[in-house]
Design a protein around this motif. Structure first.
Motif, short mmCIF file in Angstrom:
data_model
loop_
_atom_site.label_atom_id
_atom_site.label_comp_id
_atom_site.label_asym_id
_atom_site.label_seq_id
_atom_site.Cartn_x
_atom_site.Cartn_y
_atom_site.Cartn_z
N SER A 106 1.35 4.05 -3.27
CA SER A 106 0.50 5.19 -2.93
C SER A 106 0.48 6.18 -4.09
O SER A 106 1.34 6.16 -4.97
N ARG A 148 -8.18 5.37 2.45
CA ARG A 148 -7.52 6.64 2.70
C ARG A 148 -8.07 7.74 1.80
O ARG A 148 -8.18 8.89 2.18
N TYR A 156 0.82 -1.22 0.00
CA TYR A 156 0.00 0.00 0.00
C TYR A 156 0.85 1.27 0.00
O TYR A 156 0.56 2.23 -0.73
N LYS A 157 1.88 1.31 0.80
CA LYS A 157 2.75 2.49 0.85
C LYS A 157 3.56 2.60 -0.44
O LYS A 157 3.75 3.70 -0.98
N ASP A 161 -6.93 5.01 -2.69
CA ASP A 161 -5.76 4.76 -1.85
C ASP A 161 -6.17 4.06 -0.57
O ASP A 161 -7.25 4.31 -0.03
#
Length: 249
Positions: A53, A212, A49-50, A204
């Motif tokens: 992003s 997010r 996920y990071k 996200d």
């Protein structure tokens, strides 16, 4: 920028707010495309996920042909023992298949054909781009790509690795990809264009897989350019000699 095509006969990109009826987005959300690319590279669930992003990875999508929605009723059988023990006192159907309405995306038209999306991807990590380019060229995928659910397998076709220019337009431009509504200042409708809006699309995740960011998008049903004025960055590149202008999801 790496460009590749995704084709297949059926797709289901579940709307996160749907409950008893499994509704589908018209196109794969950005989070789905991140998972697809991460699977090709061998990332496990919840590891990427990071890395993927919006700040690090830019993704755009173009519909290459019209699609339509199809409702089918499918049987779901609960097979997880822990879930069965938890729900068996409240759900009457826990031991038998449950009939659920499932919305599928398929190609529009009377002749059987495939859904077709074109993906444009740029990542700030040059080494990751090299690895992805190599896997797409050789078709050596760590996990097989699919259109949402695992049974809707995808045919992935490598288009190319091209130079792209990022710019902030001052006037109107013709955008071929889907466009975030948050960027749009004005739209100039034109004849023979069929413009749609898709709302509340995940864009996200946080690292714990909670949402997010969500976006709403406008798009032309067959990927024809929409004349718009936007507030934000766009890109342009050439594909098979044709200049394409797009915005990122």
């Amino acid at each position: 920028m790496i460009i590749f095509d995704l084709t297949g006969y059926l797709a289901h990109f579940r709307k996160h707010f749907s409950t008893t009826s499994a509704l589908s987005y018209t196109f794969p959300p950005r989070t789905t495309l991140c998972g697809l690319v991460a699977g090709i590279l061998g990332y496990n669930r919840d590891e990427y996920y990071k890395e993927f992003s919006s700040e690090r990875c830019k993704i755009a999508l173009q519909l290459m042909k019209p699609v339509r929605r199809l409702i089918q009723v499918v049987n779901y059988l609960m097979t997880d023992d822990e879930a069965i023990n938890y729900f068996k006192r409240t759900l009457r159907w826990w031991g038998e298949p449950a009939q659920i309405r499932l919305e599928l995306i398929t190609a529009d038209g009377r002749i059987l054909s495939e859904i077709h999306y074109r993906i444009f991807l740029h990542h700030e990590d040059g080494y990751l781009m090299e690895r992805l380019d190599d896997r797409l060229r050789s078709k050596k995928f760590y996990y097989p790509p699919s259109f949402g659910t695992a049974n809707n397998l995808v045919t992935l076709t490598y288009v190319g690795n091209v130079k792209a220019e990022f710019f902030q337009p001052k006037g109107e431009i013709r955008v071929s990809t889907i466009i975030p509504v948050s960027m749009v200042k004005t739209i100039e409708p034109e004849k023979e264009l069929r413009i749609y809006r898709e709302e509340l699309v995940p864009a996200d995740f946080f690292e714990n897989r909670t949402l997010r960011r969500m976006e709403s998008y406008i798009y032309e049903e067959s990927g024809k350019p929409i004349k718009v004025k936007i507030d934000g960055f766009a890109f342009k590149c050439k594909v098979d000699g044709e200049e394409i202008i797009g915005t990122f999801m």
